[in-house]
Design an enzyme around this catalytic site. Structure first.
Site, mmCIF file in Angstrom:
data_model
loop_
_atom_site.group_PDB
_atom_site.id
_atom_site.type_symbol
_atom_site.label_atom_id
_atom_site.label_comp_id
_atom_site.label_asym_id
_atom_site.label_seq_id
_atom_site.Cartn_x
_atom_site.Cartn_y
_atom_site.Cartn_z
ATOM 1 N N ASP A 88 -9.121 -48.233 -14.582
ATOM 2 C CA ASP A 88 -7.951 -48.191 -13.725
ATOM 3 C C ASP A 88 -8.203 -47.119 -12.662
ATOM 4 O O ASP A 88 -8.838 -46.110 -12.927
ATOM 5 C CB ASP A 88 -6.739 -47.823 -14.585
ATOM 6 C CG ASP A 88 -5.420 -47.925 -13.862
ATOM 7 O OD1 ASP A 88 -5.411 -47.759 -12.637
ATOM 8 O OD2 ASP A 88 -4.404 -48.154 -14.527
ATOM 9 N N ASP A 126 -4.412 -55.820 -20.156
ATOM 10 C CA ASP A 126 -4.496 -54.562 -20.896
ATOM 11 C C ASP A 126 -3.092 -54.050 -21.114
ATOM 12 O O ASP A 126 -2.175 -54.361 -20.337
ATOM 13 C CB ASP A 126 -5.311 -53.506 -20.131
ATOM 14 C CG ASP A 126 -4.470 -52.814 -19.068
ATOM 15 O OD1 ASP A 126 -3.985 -51.696 -19.315
ATOM 16 O OD2 ASP A 126 -4.264 -53.403 -17.981
#
Length: 376
Positions: free
Chosen positions: A92, A271
């Site tokens: 991320d 996720d």
């Protein structure tokens, strides 16, 4: 990175495919356990590999930048070697963490200034800086820097935020294309589609992202407070535009039912911290619904946590034993529950893939989702 669609469902937009990276192949749909700081909480790498069968995990740029820091990761040879995880990793960009630090950050066209949640020190993320950090981390898939605006943001704010994200994306791509990959293997950059809950902004963002011809694309800024039906609507708007021959990653989502509904709308990757976070708090996911292991009703129940057997947990431990561990405050409870929930999520993805290949995903999804919403 390569992506191949192997099966499509005749009644929905669901697809089963395969992503090939330098650290291995990933069968989609796929759920990625969240290893924010280079570790999936309470779960050992061997458990992720052997018991959960995770094909890819996620790390977070914001947290890894602050601790252990770029210098340590570079000397280690990247996050794979630092952690001992040999399969693919996605990072991320840290955009969501900056968003969550709203009281301690300032945004400008140049980037985001924020204060560390650890010691209050001041830092500045630019699209270029975030790209460089992710190069150093060595993830197989890196995310473009974006601003995640709140789900209840008004139109003016959402538009301003999207314009900023679009500018940052262009800068991320220039930096990524102008720098070599690290540690002797290739990396891929995924842009992020933002736009809050406004169909025209989502359309604009998806068109901008699709034109970049990236290896894959992400959908961000959902599951941040908007109604679930609105989330599904935004996924549909975006996936009508994003290239069908590239993987689509829905960031930070969600419940098992959310995943099934998103797969039906053409999403390939997910996720979320939910399976491990909820597990540590005593909530376990099963094929019959969710179970709160802290409840006294399980104290004398010697049946498996999940009669269908999502993981080795169900062959070794009873509900009564796990209830005892939680009541006694044993650390083992957190480990068992986390492994169980991750195994459940990964098994659900494998089953979805099998039913897409068999052509009966729509019927299976409906029957399965009805059970998953039960509370036992």
């Amino acid at each position: 990175m390569k992506f191949e669609i192997q099966h499509t469902d005749p009644q929905t937009q669901a697809r089963a495919g395969r992503i090939v990276t330098a650290h291995g192949s990933i069968d989609t749909p796929v759920f990625m356990p969240v290893g924010t700081q280079g570790a999936v909480k309470a779960v050992h790498c061997s458990e992720l590999r052997d018991d959960v069968d995770a094909q890819i995990i996620l790390g977070n740029t914001y947290h890894l930048y602050l601790r252990p820091g770029e210098a340590v990761l570079e000397r280690a040879g990247g996050l794979h070697r630092f952690t001992g995880w040999e399969r693919p990793i996605l990072t991320d960009s840290g955009g969501f963490q900056v968003f969550s630090l709203a009281a301690n950050r300032k945004l400008s066209s140049e980037g985001a200034e924020f204060r560390s949640h650890i010691d209050g020190s001041k830092h500045f993320f630019t699209p270029e800086r975030v790209t460089d950090i992710q190069r150093t981390i060595g993830a197989d898939i890196v995310m473009a820097f974006d601003e995640c605006c709140p789900g209840d943001a008004d139109y003016a704010y959402a538009k301003k935020s999207l314009d900023l994200t679009g500018q940052w994306l262009d800068r991320c791509i220039r930096r990524f294309d102008g720098t070599p990959p690290r540690y002797g293997y290739g990396q891929s950059l995924f842009p992020v589609v933002q736009g809050c809950v406004y169909p025209d902004l989502r359309t604009q963002a998806a068109e901008h992202v699709a034109a970049k011809n990236a290896d894959g694309n992400a959908i961000g800024g959902l599951a941040v407070g908007e109604p679930v039906e609105t989330m599904y609507e935004m996924i549909e708007v975006v996936n009508r535009i994003l290239p069908k021959d590239r993987p689509r990653y829905l960031m930070g989502v969600g419940t098992p039912v959310n995943l099934l509904e998103a797969i039906a709308r053409g999403v390939d990757m997910f996720d979320c911290i939910m399976p491990t976070r909820n597990g540590r708090n005593g909530q376990l996911f099963t094929r019959l619904g969710t179970v709160n292991m802290r409840n006294a009703k399980w104290a004398d129940d010697f049946s498996p946590v999940d009669p269908d057997g999502s993981s080795f947990v169900d062959t070794m431990y009873s509900r009564a034993y796990l209830h005892h561990l939680f009541k006694a405050g044993e650390i083992l409870a957190l480990q068992i529950a986390s492994v169980h929930n991750l195994a459940f999520y990964l098994r659900l993805m494998r089953e979805a893939r099998a039913h897409i290949a068999a052509g009966d995903f729509a019927l299976w999804k409906k029957e399965t989702a009805n059970k998953l919403t039960e509370r036992l």
